[in-house]
Enzyme design. Sequence first.
Site, PDB file in Angstrom:
ATOM      1  N   ARG A  63       0.831  -1.213   0.000  1.00  0.00           N
ATOM      2  CA  ARG A  63       0.000   0.000   0.000  1.00  0.00           C
ATOM      3  C   ARG A  63       0.864   1.262   0.000  1.00  0.00           C
ATOM      4  O   ARG A  63       0.561   2.248  -0.678  1.00  0.00           O
ATOM      5  CB  ARG A  63      -0.903  -0.032   1.231  1.00  0.00           C
ATOM      6  CG  ARG A  63      -1.893   1.122   1.307  1.00  0.00           C
ATOM      7  CD  ARG A  63      -2.901   0.881   2.403  1.00  0.00           C
ATOM      8  NE  ARG A  63      -3.842   1.982   2.510  1.00  0.00           N
ATOM      9  CZ  ARG A  63      -4.055   2.670   3.632  1.00  0.00           C
ATOM     10  NH1 ARG A  63      -3.399   2.357   4.742  1.00  0.00           N
ATOM     11  NH2 ARG A  63      -4.921   3.659   3.660  1.00  0.00           N
ATOM     12  N   HIS A  67       0.658   4.292  -2.770  1.00  0.00           N
ATOM     13  CA  HIS A  67       0.361   5.660  -2.355  1.00  0.00           C
ATOM     14  C   HIS A  67       1.511   6.616  -2.689  1.00  0.00           C
ATOM     15  O   HIS A  67       1.281   7.799  -2.935  1.00  0.00           O
ATOM     16  CB  HIS A  67       0.051   5.702  -0.860  1.00  0.00           C
ATOM     17  CG  HIS A  67      -1.329   5.215  -0.533  1.00  0.00           C
ATOM     18  ND1 HIS A  67      -2.072   5.717   0.513  1.00  0.00           N
ATOM     19  CD2 HIS A  67      -2.111   4.278  -1.119  1.00  0.00           C
ATOM     20  CE1 HIS A  67      -3.253   5.105   0.557  1.00  0.00           C
ATOM     21  NE2 HIS A  67      -3.292   4.219  -0.428  1.00  0.00           N
ATOM     22  N   ASP A  68       2.726   6.117  -2.697  1.00  0.00           N
ATOM     23  CA  ASP A  68       3.848   6.959  -3.086  1.00  0.00           C
ATOM     24  C   ASP A  68       3.790   7.275  -4.576  1.00  0.00           C
ATOM     25  O   ASP A  68       3.879   8.435  -4.982  1.00  0.00           O
ATOM     26  CB  ASP A  68       5.167   6.267  -2.756  1.00  0.00           C
ATOM     27  CG  ASP A  68       6.372   7.121  -3.142  1.00  0.00           C
ATOM     28  OD1 ASP A  68       6.425   8.293  -2.712  1.00  0.00           O
ATOM     29  OD2 ASP A  68       7.251   6.630  -3.863  1.00  0.00           O
ATOM     30  N   SER A  77       8.436  10.225  -1.683  1.00  0.00           N
ATOM     31  CA  SER A  77       7.966  11.399  -0.947  1.00  0.00           C
ATOM     32  C   SER A  77       7.081  11.000   0.230  1.00  0.00           C
ATOM     33  O   SER A  77       6.969  11.745   1.211  1.00  0.00           O
ATOM     34  CB  SER A  77       7.220  12.360  -1.877  1.00  0.00           C
ATOM     35  OG  SER A  77       6.194  11.690  -2.589  1.00  0.00           O
ATOM     36  N   GLU A  89       3.151  14.075   3.213  1.00  0.00           N
ATOM     37  CA  GLU A  89       2.160  13.124   2.698  1.00  0.00           C
ATOM     38  C   GLU A  89       1.746  12.087   3.731  1.00  0.00           C
ATOM     39  O   GLU A  89       0.572  11.724   3.833  1.00  0.00           O
ATOM     40  CB  GLU A  89       2.723  12.391   1.475  1.00  0.00           C
ATOM     41  CG  GLU A  89       2.816  13.231   0.224  1.00  0.00           C
ATOM     42  CD  GLU A  89       3.547  12.498  -0.893  1.00  0.00           C
ATOM     43  OE1 GLU A  89       3.446  11.250  -0.963  1.00  0.00           O
ATOM     44  OE2 GLU A  89       4.226  13.155  -1.693  1.00  0.00           O
ATOM     45  N   ASN A  95      -3.317   8.658   4.381  1.00  0.00           N
ATOM     46  CA  ASN A  95      -2.079   7.954   4.726  1.00  0.00           C
ATOM     47  C   ASN A  95      -1.870   7.783   6.226  1.00  0.00           C
ATOM     48  O   ASN A  95      -0.855   7.197   6.637  1.00  0.00           O
ATOM     49  CB  ASN A  95      -0.866   8.689   4.134  1.00  0.00           C
ATOM     50  CG  ASN A  95      -0.726   8.478   2.644  1.00  0.00           C
ATOM     51  OD1 ASN A  95      -1.216   7.489   2.104  1.00  0.00           O
ATOM     52  ND2 ASN A  95      -0.079   9.410   1.973  1.00  0.00           N
TER      53      ASN A  95
END
Length: 322
Positions: A63, A67-68, A77, A89, A95
Site C-alpha cells: 500500500r 500511495h507513493d 515522498s 504526505e 495515509n
Amino acid sequence: MALLPTENTFPIIFLLLTIFSLSKAELHAHYYDQTCPQLEKIVSETVLNASIHDPKVPARILRMFFHDCFIKGCDASILLDSTATNQAEKDGPPNISVQSFYVIDDAKAKLELACPGTVSCADILAITARDVVAMSGGPYWSVLKGRKDGRVSKASDTINLPAPTLNVDQLIQSFAKRGLGVKDMVTLSGGHTLGFSHCSSFEARVHNFSSLHDIDPRMNTNFALDLKNKCPKPNNNRNAGQFLDSTASVFDNDYYKQLLAGKGVFSSDQSLVGDYRTRRIVEAFARDQSLFFKEFAASMLKLGNLRGSNNGEVRLNCRFVN
C-alpha cells in the site's frame, strides 16, 4: 557577443546532449550491479525478517508503494517526515493508517553501511513492494532501478489518491491521469488480496446505505450482515474491520472470486463487477491465477515507472531531505 557554433563545437554539443539524454534514461534492472551488488540480498532479508515478526508488513508495504507512486511519481515522498513548516504526505488523511516505515528505514541503514550514498529510498521501496508480493505467494519480477528521491512532500496532495468510494468512471479517470489503462486499474486493485480495512472505509455500505436500502444491495446479504456485526454503530473499537479477501495473508486471485460473489469490502472494489469494461477482466482473473500474476507484474512495472522530480537526490536518511 554570442558565439556561433563552429565545426569544432558540434562534438561538444553532441556530448552535452548525450549526457542530458543519459540523465533522463529509462530505469533498468542492473543499475546498481557495480555500485551496490548486495542491494537485493540486503533488502530481501530485511523485509523477510520484518514480515516474520509482523504479518501485517506485506500489505502495508504494498500500500505504501501505491500511495507513493500515485502522487507525483515513485519518488519516496511518502517517506518524508513532516516539519514545523510543512505537513508531509504520510500525515495526510488517506495515509494516516499507512505504517511500517521502519522496514524501509532498516533497509536504508544497512545499505548506507554497505554502499554509502548510493541507493535511493525510492528504489528501496520499489524492491520491498516486489519482495512482499513474492514472499506472500505472488509473482516475482525484476525491479527496474535508477529512481531519485523527491524533495517535496505535501499532505494536501493526498487528496488525489483514489478513495474506496469511487465508481468505475472515477477510477478509470484517476488511473488514466497516470498513464495507466483500464486493465492496469483492475489488475492493481488486485493488490487488495493482501490487507485489512478499518470500519470507517466501508461502514456506510452496511448502515443506512440509502433511503431504500439499509445495506448496499450489491453485497452478499450474509457478508453484509457479518460486516454490520463487526462494525456496529456506535463503534468504540478503533481496530475493528475486515480482511479484504478470505486469504488475506496470501497473494492470490481470491480477491476477484470474492467480488463475483458480492463480497467486495470497498464500494470501489465491488463496482468493478458492475461495469462491462471491468467485469470481463475480473472474471478472467478469477478463472486464471497465472494470468493475474502475469498482468500484475507487468502493471507493477508500469506503476513503478512513474517518474518523480527530475531534480531528485539520493537521501542519506529516508525521512529527511539531505
